[in-house]
Design a protein around this motif. Structure first.
Motif, PDB file in Angstrom:
ATOM      1  N   GLY A 192    -122.417  17.980  29.634  1.00  0.00           N
ATOM      2  CA  GLY A 192    -123.731  18.251  30.070  1.00  0.00           C
ATOM      3  C   GLY A 192    -124.828  17.630  29.192  1.00  0.00           C
ATOM      4  N   GLN A 193    -126.020  18.104  28.999  1.00  0.00           N
ATOM      5  CA  GLN A 193    -127.086  17.612  28.291  1.00  0.00           C
ATOM      6  C   GLN A 193    -126.829  17.388  26.873  1.00  0.00           C
ATOM      7  OE1 GLN A 193    -130.151  17.123  29.984  1.00  0.00           O
ATOM      8  NE2 GLN A 193    -130.516  16.003  27.965  1.00  0.00           N
ATOM      9  N   ASN A 194    -125.893  18.275  26.151  1.00  0.00           N
ATOM     10  CA  ASN A 194    -125.541  17.769  24.865  1.00  0.00           C
ATOM     11  C   ASN A 194    -124.773  16.324  24.690  1.00  0.00           C
ATOM     12  OD1 ASN A 194    -126.576  20.097  23.998  1.00  0.00           O
ATOM     13  ND2 ASN A 194    -124.757  21.215  24.092  1.00  0.00           N
ATOM     14  N   ALA A 195    -124.173  15.912  25.860  1.00  0.00           N
ATOM     15  CA  ALA A 195    -123.302  14.662  25.906  1.00  0.00           C
ATOM     16  C   ALA A 195    -124.272  13.773  26.056  1.00  0.00           C
ATOM     17  CB  ALA A 195    -122.223  14.677  26.786  1.00  0.00           C
ATOM     18  N   ILE A 196    -125.122  13.975  26.986  1.00  0.00           N
ATOM     19  CA  ILE A 196    -126.153  12.838  27.312  1.00  0.00           C
ATOM     20  C   ILE A 196    -127.316  12.669  26.071  1.00  0.00           C
ATOM     21  CG2 ILE A 196    -128.172  12.441  28.611  1.00  0.00           C
ATOM     22  CD1 ILE A 196    -126.952  14.173  30.997  1.00  0.00           C
ATOM     23  N   ASN A 197    -127.556  13.653  25.510  1.00  0.00           N
ATOM     24  CA  ASN A 197    -128.305  13.455  24.202  1.00  0.00           C
ATOM     25  C   ASN A 197    -127.801  12.825  23.144  1.00  0.00           C
ATOM     26  OD1 ASN A 197    -130.517  14.699  25.295  1.00  0.00           O
ATOM     27  ND2 ASN A 197    -130.094  16.978  24.667  1.00  0.00           N
ATOM     28  N   TYR A 198    -126.445  12.992  22.900  1.00  0.00           N
ATOM     29  CA  TYR A 198    -125.513  12.584  21.924  1.00  0.00           C
ATOM     30  C   TYR A 198    -125.350  10.914  22.271  1.00  0.00           C
ATOM     31  CZ  TYR A 198    -122.245  11.227  18.319  1.00  0.00           C
ATOM     32  OH  TYR A 198    -121.368  10.599  17.590  1.00  0.00           O
ATOM     33  N   CYS A 199    -125.042  10.757  23.396  1.00  0.00           N
ATOM     34  CA  CYS A 199    -125.039   9.065  23.643  1.00  0.00           C
ATOM     35  C   CYS A 199    -126.363   8.201  23.522  1.00  0.00           C
ATOM     36  CB  CYS A 199    -124.685   9.006  25.124  1.00  0.00           C
ATOM     37  SG  CYS A 199    -122.978   9.657  25.391  1.00  0.00           S
ATOM     38  N   ARG A 200    -127.400   9.118  23.483  1.00  0.00           N
ATOM     39  CA  ARG A 200    -128.953   8.436  23.601  1.00  0.00           C
ATOM     40  C   ARG A 200    -129.140   8.363  21.887  1.00  0.00           C
ATOM     41  NH1 ARG A 200    -133.093  11.572  26.027  1.00  0.00           N
ATOM     42  NH2 ARG A 200    -134.564   9.874  24.940  1.00  0.00           N
ATOM     43  N   SER A 201    -128.865   9.133  21.287  1.00  0.00           N
ATOM     44  CA  SER A 201    -129.162   9.361  19.751  1.00  0.00           C
ATOM     45  C   SER A 201    -127.860   9.802  19.052  1.00  0.00           C
ATOM     46  CB  SER A 201    -130.500  10.116  19.690  1.00  0.00           C
ATOM     47  OG  SER A 201    -130.790  10.275  18.286  1.00  0.00           O
ATOM     48  N   PRO A 202    -126.868   8.939  18.657  1.00  0.00           N
ATOM     49  CA  PRO A 202    -125.557   9.338  18.183  1.00  0.00           C
ATOM     50  C   PRO A 202    -125.952   9.514  16.775  1.00  0.00           C
ATOM     51  CG  PRO A 202    -125.436   7.340  18.702  1.00  0.00           C
ATOM     52  CD  PRO A 202    -126.834   7.672  19.492  1.00  0.00           C
ATOM     53  N   LYS A 203    -125.255  10.457  16.151  1.00  0.00           N
ATOM     54  CA  LYS A 203    -125.088  10.625  14.728  1.00  0.00           C
ATOM     55  C   LYS A 203    -123.565  10.473  14.362  1.00  0.00           C
ATOM     56  CE  LYS A 203    -128.968  13.371  14.206  1.00  0.00           C
ATOM     57  NZ  LYS A 203    -129.860  12.606  15.234  1.00  0.00           N
ATOM     58  N   PRO A 204    -123.470   9.467  13.309  1.00  0.00           N
ATOM     59  CA  PRO A 204    -122.311   9.095  12.686  1.00  0.00           C
ATOM     60  C   PRO A 204    -121.266  10.177  12.644  1.00  0.00           C
ATOM     61  CG  PRO A 204    -123.848   8.069  11.470  1.00  0.00           C
ATOM     62  CD  PRO A 204    -124.497   9.166  11.991  1.00  0.00           C
ATOM     63  N   ALA A 205    -120.032  10.073  13.332  1.00  0.00           N
ATOM     64  CA  ALA A 205    -118.972  10.977  13.226  1.00  0.00           C
ATOM     65  C   ALA A 205    -117.735  10.201  12.705  1.00  0.00           C
ATOM     66  CB  ALA A 205    -119.031  11.750  14.564  1.00  0.00           C
ATOM     67  N   PRO A 206    -116.789  10.810  12.176  1.00  0.00           N
ATOM     68  CA  PRO A 206    -115.450  10.238  11.922  1.00  0.00           C
ATOM     69  C   PRO A 206    -114.815   9.613  13.064  1.00  0.00           C
ATOM     70  CG  PRO A 206    -115.398  12.425  10.905  1.00  0.00           C
ATOM     71  CD  PRO A 206    -116.638  12.444  11.900  1.00  0.00           C
ATOM     72  N   ALA A 207    -114.897  10.278  14.187  1.00  0.00           N
ATOM     73  CA  ALA A 207    -114.220   9.863  15.300  1.00  0.00           C
ATOM     74  C   ALA A 207    -114.692  10.252  16.582  1.00  0.00           C
ATOM     75  CB  ALA A 207    -112.773  10.142  15.265  1.00  0.00           C
ATOM     76  N   ILE A 208    -114.735   9.771  17.782  1.00  0.00           N
ATOM     77  CA  ILE A 208    -115.407   9.995  18.948  1.00  0.00           C
ATOM     78  C   ILE A 208    -114.106   9.772  20.005  1.00  0.00           C
ATOM     79  CG2 ILE A 208    -117.226   9.697  20.572  1.00  0.00           C
ATOM     80  CD1 ILE A 208    -118.921   8.594  18.148  1.00  0.00           C
ATOM     81  N   LEU A 209    -114.105  10.465  20.932  1.00  0.00           N
ATOM     82  CA  LEU A 209    -113.201  10.226  22.067  1.00  0.00           C
ATOM     83  C   LEU A 209    -114.135  10.557  23.268  1.00  0.00           C
ATOM     84  CD1 LEU A 209    -110.516  10.255  23.441  1.00  0.00           C
ATOM     85  CD2 LEU A 209    -110.375  12.543  23.244  1.00  0.00           C
ATOM     86  N   LEU A 210    -113.848   9.333  24.088  1.00  0.00           N
ATOM     87  CA  LEU A 210    -114.699   9.137  25.572  1.00  0.00           C
ATOM     88  C   LEU A 210    -113.468   9.017  26.528  1.00  0.00           C
ATOM     89  CD1 LEU A 210    -117.330   6.641  24.572  1.00  0.00           C
ATOM     90  CD2 LEU A 210    -117.771   8.891  24.844  1.00  0.00           C
ATOM     91  N   HIS A 211    -113.222  10.028  27.344  1.00  0.00           N
ATOM     92  CA  HIS A 211    -112.285  10.260  28.165  1.00  0.00           C
ATOM     93  C   HIS A 211    -112.672  10.702  29.773  1.00  0.00           C
ATOM     94  CE1 HIS A 211    -112.092  14.715  28.453  1.00  0.00           C
ATOM     95  NE2 HIS A 211    -112.662  14.423  27.173  1.00  0.00           N
TER      96      HIS A 211
END
Length: 157
Positions: free
Chosen positions: A5-24
């Motif tokens: 939801g909103q957390n995913a939208i916010n992350y895509c707009r303003s991401p913080k570095p993470a070791p790995a990201i999965l978009l499925h």
């Protein structure tokens, strides 16, 4: 960690570095928009020209798993963060992803994996969702939300 939801939208707009990201999920065009947004925010617009992005296909990694480890550990000529992008990920990548997430140190190359629909029993999906540092974002063919429309209008001017 699973973002919805909103957390995913916010992350895509303003991401913080993470070791790995999965978009499925699906459709692939929506997944690629989210990937491009995250990539641009984390690496900048010139990352591709500066050869700071390594693209691999899930099928390539099934044949030679060392490709991912070599790409993650590689150092580039240009300064700035690096990214390994794996298209068409499947459960066969879960061991590689687990090792990359476990060994991640600040400043290491980031990993982004895209995959088609992964069911809830998927090893790859569970790995990302149960991780405290990796991120999993499900992408679904839902209609675009009002907030996403407002954001797109604002960003395009």
């Amino acid at each position: 960690m699973k973002l919805t939801g909103q957390n995913a939208i916010n992350y895509c707009r303003s991401p913080k570095p993470a070791p790995a990201i999965l978009l499925h999920g699906e459709p692939n065009s929506k997944i690629m928009r989210k990937y491009n947004s995250i990539k641009e925010k984390l690496l900048g617009q010139n990352a591709a020209n500066e050869m700071r992005i390594t693209e691999l296909n899930g099928a390539e990694l099934r044949k030679d798993k060392s490709l991912a480890f070599d790409a993650i550990k590689a150092t580039g000529f240009f300064p700035g963060p690096r990214l390994v992008f794996v298209k068409n990920g499947t459960d066969s990548l879960s061991d590689i992803a687990n090792e990359i997430i476990s060994d991640y140190q600040d400043g290491d190359t980031l990993l982004i994996v895209t995959a088609n629909r992964l069911n809830t029993r998927s090893k790859l999906r569970k790995l990302f969702e149960n991780s405290k540092t990796a991120i999993s974002i499900g992408v679904y063919p839902d209609p675009i939300t009002d907030q996403e429309i407002e954001i797109a209008i604002k960003e395009s001017g």
